[in-house]
Write a protein that holds these residues in place. Structure first.
Motif, PDB file in Angstrom:
ATOM      1  N   CYS A   1       0.837  -1.192   0.000  1.00  0.00           N
ATOM      2  CA  CYS A   1       0.000   0.000   0.000  1.00  0.00           C
ATOM      3  C   CYS A   1       0.871   1.241   0.000  1.00  0.00           C
ATOM      4  O   CYS A   1       1.747   1.381   0.850  1.00  0.00           O
TER       5      CYS A   1
ATOM      6  N   SER B   1      -1.588  -5.160  -4.801  1.00  0.00           N
ATOM      7  CA  SER B   1      -1.928  -3.871  -4.192  1.00  0.00           C
ATOM      8  C   SER B   1      -3.073  -4.062  -3.203  1.00  0.00           C
ATOM      9  O   SER B   1      -4.005  -4.822  -3.452  1.00  0.00           O
TER      10      SER B   1
ATOM     11  N   GLY C   1      -0.971   5.804  -6.049  1.00  0.00           N
ATOM     12  CA  GLY C   1      -0.907   4.424  -5.585  1.00  0.00           C
ATOM     13  C   GLY C   1      -0.542   3.466  -6.703  1.00  0.00           C
ATOM     14  O   GLY C   1       0.310   2.589  -6.532  1.00  0.00           O
ATOM     15  N   ARG C   2      -1.176   3.643  -7.863  1.00  0.00           N
ATOM     16  CA  ARG C   2      -0.882   2.777  -9.014  1.00  0.00           C
ATOM     17  C   ARG C   2       0.584   2.946  -9.450  1.00  0.00           C
ATOM     18  O   ARG C   2       1.295   1.970  -9.662  1.00  0.00           O
TER      19      ARG C   2
ATOM     20  N   TYR D   1       2.872   1.385  -6.809  1.00  0.00           N
ATOM     21  CA  TYR D   1       2.717  -0.080  -6.827  1.00  0.00           C
ATOM     22  C   TYR D   1       3.471  -0.670  -8.014  1.00  0.00           C
ATOM     23  O   TYR D   1       4.236  -1.632  -7.871  1.00  0.00           O
TER      24      TYR D   1
ATOM     25  N   PHE E   1      -4.050  -3.724 -10.150  1.00  0.00           N
ATOM     26  CA  PHE E   1      -4.354  -2.565  -9.319  1.00  0.00           C
ATOM     27  C   PHE E   1      -5.825  -2.173  -9.467  1.00  0.00           C
ATOM     28  O   PHE E   1      -6.341  -2.054 -10.571  1.00  0.00           O
TER      29      PHE E   1
END
Length: 144
Positions: free
Chosen positions: A32, A77, A102-103, A106, A124
């Motif tokens: 995360c 994720s 986040g993507r 990740y 994701f």
């Protein structure tokens, strides 16, 4: 960044009934990105995880790293690792990175892991079904 590691004999991730990633022995890494995280956090997390000595040696002691064992990693994720359960009965997720960040982080983390290890990934933002056989069981929380 936060990660929950599970030492596994095998693990797989399925999306819409189709298996999209699987590994044998190694680590299931639920990861995360948190608000404010950067590529440097992803780099530090990947380096730390690769060196953690959490696999058994010949004397059955946790003394070997993923690199030492030649194991694989399944990177998935999981924004719910950012859950704040300090108030009320419904977790808050405001500390998780925005979806686009986040993507990016990740994918960056997974690519870093793939430089040294065989890596499979989830998707994701998808509704994923993750199956695993936890070896030990060994489950470890890591932050960087």
């Amino acid at each position: 960044m936060r990660a929950l590691l599970q030492r596994v004999s095998e693990a797989a991730v399925t999306v819409d009934g189709k298996r999209i990633g699987e590994i044998g022995a190694g680590l299931l890494i639920l990861v995360c990105a948190m608000q404010g995280d950067t590529e440097a956090n992803a780099d530090a997390l990947a380096t730390r995880i690769g060196k953690l000595r959490i696999f058994r040696d010949d004397a059955a002691k946790m003394n070997l790293s993923l690199k030492d064992t030649g194991g694989a990693a399944l990177v998935v994720s999981q924004f719910t690792l950012a859950a704040d359960t300090s108030r009320g009965n419904r977790p808050g997720f405001s500390q998780a990175a925005a979806p686009e960040d986040g993507r990016r982080l990740y994918e960056h983390f997974a690519a870093l892991m793939a430089r040294d290890f065989t890596v499979a990934t989830g998707r994701f933002g998808a509704d994923m079904k993750v199956s695993l056989i936890n070896d030990g069981p060994v489950t470890i929380w890591v932050e960087a």
